[in-house]
Design a protein around this motif. Structure first.
Motif, PDB file in Angstrom:
ATOM      1  N   LEU A 109      -5.453  10.533   2.076  1.00  0.00           N
ATOM      2  CA  LEU A 109      -6.418  10.971   1.068  1.00  0.00           C
ATOM      3  C   LEU A 109      -6.705   9.841   0.087  1.00  0.00           C
ATOM      4  N   TYR A 110      -5.644   9.153  -0.320  1.00  0.00           N
ATOM      5  CA  TYR A 110      -5.753   8.050  -1.277  1.00  0.00           C
ATOM      6  C   TYR A 110      -4.819   6.927  -0.872  1.00  0.00           C
ATOM      7  N   ARG A 111      -5.192   5.720  -1.286  1.00  0.00           N
ATOM      8  CA  ARG A 111      -4.327   4.552  -1.110  1.00  0.00           C
ATOM      9  C   ARG A 111      -4.206   3.858  -2.461  1.00  0.00           C
ATOM     10  N   ILE A 112      -2.983   3.654  -2.876  1.00  0.00           N
ATOM     11  CA  ILE A 112      -2.712   2.890  -4.094  1.00  0.00           C
ATOM     12  C   ILE A 112      -2.282   1.509  -3.622  1.00  0.00           C
TER      13      ILE A 112
ATOM     14  N   TYR B 181      -4.114  -3.970  -9.082  1.00  0.00           N
ATOM     15  CA  TYR B 181      -3.926  -2.585  -8.661  1.00  0.00           C
ATOM     16  C   TYR B 181      -5.264  -1.890  -8.451  1.00  0.00           C
ATOM     17  N   SER B 182      -5.308  -1.043  -7.418  1.00  0.00           N
ATOM     18  CA  SER B 182      -6.507  -0.257  -7.180  1.00  0.00           C
ATOM     19  C   SER B 182      -6.141   1.044  -6.480  1.00  0.00           C
ATOM     20  N   VAL B 183      -7.007   2.048  -6.656  1.00  0.00           N
ATOM     21  CA  VAL B 183      -6.881   3.334  -5.985  1.00  0.00           C
ATOM     22  C   VAL B 183      -8.139   3.522  -5.163  1.00  0.00           C
ATOM     23  N   LEU B 184      -7.953   3.770  -3.863  1.00  0.00           N
ATOM     24  CA  LEU B 184      -9.077   3.967  -2.950  1.00  0.00           C
ATOM     25  C   LEU B 184      -9.015   5.377  -2.377  1.00  0.00           C
ATOM     26  N   ASN B 185     -10.183   5.951  -2.092  1.00  0.00           N
ATOM     27  CA  ASN B 185     -10.195   7.277  -1.468  1.00  0.00           C
ATOM     28  C   ASN B 185     -10.163   7.141   0.051  1.00  0.00           C
ATOM     29  N   ALA B 186     -10.315   8.257   0.760  1.00  0.00           N
ATOM     30  CA  ALA B 186     -10.212   8.269   2.217  1.00  0.00           C
ATOM     31  C   ALA B 186     -11.289   7.424   2.890  1.00  0.00           C
ATOM     32  N   HIS B 187     -12.426   7.237   2.209  1.00  0.00           N
ATOM     33  CA  HIS B 187     -13.534   6.469   2.781  1.00  0.00           C
ATOM     34  C   HIS B 187     -13.454   4.983   2.438  1.00  0.00           C
TER      35      HIS B 187
ATOM     36  N   VAL C 248       0.837  -1.198   0.000  1.00  0.00           N
ATOM     37  CA  VAL C 248       0.000   0.000   0.000  1.00  0.00           C
ATOM     38  C   VAL C 248       0.873   1.249   0.000  1.00  0.00           C
ATOM     39  N   PHE C 249       0.573   2.156  -0.925  1.00  0.00           N
ATOM     40  CA  PHE C 249       1.198   3.470  -0.982  1.00  0.00           C
ATOM     41  C   PHE C 249       0.114   4.461  -0.587  1.00  0.00           C
ATOM     42  N   SER C 250       0.231   5.048   0.608  1.00  0.00           N
ATOM     43  CA  SER C 250      -0.779   5.976   1.128  1.00  0.00           C
ATOM     44  C   SER C 250      -0.306   7.407   0.912  1.00  0.00           C
TER      45      SER C 250
ATOM     46  N   GLY D 192      -7.570  -2.183 -11.835  1.00  0.00           N
ATOM     47  CA  GLY D 192      -7.190  -2.755 -13.112  1.00  0.00           C
ATOM     48  C   GLY D 192      -5.957  -3.626 -13.045  1.00  0.00           C
ATOM     49  N   HIS D 193      -5.601  -4.154 -14.202  1.00  0.00           N
ATOM     50  CA  HIS D 193      -4.459  -5.054 -14.325  1.00  0.00           C
ATOM     51  C   HIS D 193      -3.150  -4.302 -14.567  1.00  0.00           C
ATOM     52  N   GLU D 194      -3.238  -3.054 -15.076  1.00  0.00           N
ATOM     53  CA  GLU D 194      -2.039  -2.273 -15.367  1.00  0.00           C
ATOM     54  C   GLU D 194      -2.015  -1.037 -14.486  1.00  0.00           C
ATOM     55  N   LEU D 195      -0.916  -0.843 -13.776  1.00  0.00           N
ATOM     56  CA  LEU D 195      -0.783   0.272 -12.851  1.00  0.00           C
ATOM     57  C   LEU D 195      -0.894   1.618 -13.553  1.00  0.00           C
ATOM     58  N   ALA D 196      -0.293   1.752 -14.719  1.00  0.00           N
ATOM     59  CA  ALA D 196      -0.325   3.030 -15.439  1.00  0.00           C
ATOM     60  C   ALA D 196      -1.754   3.467 -15.738  1.00  0.00           C
ATOM     61  N   LEU D 197      -2.606   2.527 -16.114  1.00  0.00           N
ATOM     62  CA  LEU D 197      -4.003   2.862 -16.406  1.00  0.00           C
ATOM     63  C   LEU D 197      -4.763   3.210 -15.135  1.00  0.00           C
ATOM     64  N   VAL D 198      -4.471   2.528 -14.055  1.00  0.00           N
ATOM     65  CA  VAL D 198      -5.139   2.808 -12.784  1.00  0.00           C
ATOM     66  C   VAL D 198      -4.753   4.186 -12.266  1.00  0.00           C
ATOM     67  N   LEU D 199      -3.496   4.579 -12.454  1.00  0.00           N
ATOM     68  CA  LEU D 199      -3.026   5.877 -11.974  1.00  0.00           C
ATOM     69  C   LEU D 199      -3.587   7.048 -12.773  1.00  0.00           C
ATOM     70  N   LYS D 200      -4.211   6.769 -13.916  1.00  0.00           N
ATOM     71  CA  LYS D 200      -4.816   7.843 -14.712  1.00  0.00           C
ATOM     72  C   LYS D 200      -5.988   8.486 -13.987  1.00  0.00           C
ATOM     73  N   VAL D 201      -6.452   7.888 -12.918  1.00  0.00           N
ATOM     74  CA  VAL D 201      -7.524   8.482 -12.124  1.00  0.00           C
ATOM     75  C   VAL D 201      -7.083   9.831 -11.555  1.00  0.00           C
ATOM     76  N   PHE D 202      -5.775  10.055 -11.450  1.00  0.00           N
ATOM     77  CA  PHE D 202      -5.252  11.313 -10.918  1.00  0.00           C
ATOM     78  C   PHE D 202      -4.992  12.360 -11.998  1.00  0.00           C
ATOM     79  N   ASP D 203      -5.174  11.988 -13.274  1.00  0.00           N
ATOM     80  CA  ASP D 203      -5.000  12.960 -14.355  1.00  0.00           C
ATOM     81  C   ASP D 203      -6.175  13.925 -14.347  1.00  0.00           C
ATOM     82  N   LYS D 204      -5.863  15.194 -14.446  1.00  0.00           N
ATOM     83  CA  LYS D 204      -6.921  16.202 -14.463  1.00  0.00           C
ATOM     84  C   LYS D 204      -7.355  16.449 -15.897  1.00  0.00           C
ATOM     85  N   VAL D 205      -8.641  16.608 -16.065  1.00  0.00           N
ATOM     86  CA  VAL D 205      -9.188  16.886 -17.385  1.00  0.00           C
ATOM     87  C   VAL D 205      -9.177  18.399 -17.575  1.00  0.00           C
TER      88      VAL D 205
END
Length: 135
Positions: free
Chosen positions: A87-90, A103-109, A75-77, A116-129
């Motif tokens: 705030l988040y846990r990877i 791999y998964s990304v969880l919020n504070a709750h 876990v990377f918190s 997902g199966h690929e970390l790079a795709l899971v980390l895209k949740v932090f990309d701002k639009v």
């Protein structure tokens, strides 16, 4: 003194050629079966995570992190302030690799934001639009 991997025989007995004694077990297999090593992030995984972390620190969103390695997950918190709840846990959970993805990304709750199966795709949740703003 002669050292062997065979058990000692009682006084006066001799071992005959070809006599079966005990089963030889590979030490590494034995050690990993009895006390498995913790799940860890590999260097490439940490590089990807720290790249996102550095970007978010630069934007003033995040300020601290913690890494935990347990027997079933890594876990990377991420924290806004140290001493608070993350705030988040990877997370990396190899048991889910064949199903939903390791791999998964969880919020504070504890809500899963992306998995997902690929970390790079899971980390895209932090990309701002970026949004187009008309003036």
């Amino acid at each position: 003194m002669l050292m062997t991997d065979q058990p000692d025989l009682p006084e006066g007995e001799t071992r005959r050629q070809g006599q079966a004694t005990s089963q030889v077990v590979d030490f590494h297999e034995y050690k990993s079966a009895r006390n498995p090593p913790p799940v860890t992030f590999h260097r490439r995984e940490l590089d990807q995570i720290l790249r996102v972390y550095g970007r978010m620190v630069g934007e003033g969103e995040w300020r601290d992190y913690a890494i935990d390695h347990t027997k079933d997950r890594a876990v990377f918190s991420v924290f806004k302030r140290s001493g608070e709840t993350p705030l988040y846990r990877i997370e990396k959970n190899p048991k889910l690799a064949a199903k939903q993805g390791a791999y998964s990304v969880l919020n504070a709750h504890g809500t899963i934001l992306k998995r997902g199966h690929e970390l790079a795709l899971v980390l895209k949740v932090f990309d701002k639009v970026l949004k187009l703003v008309e003036t």
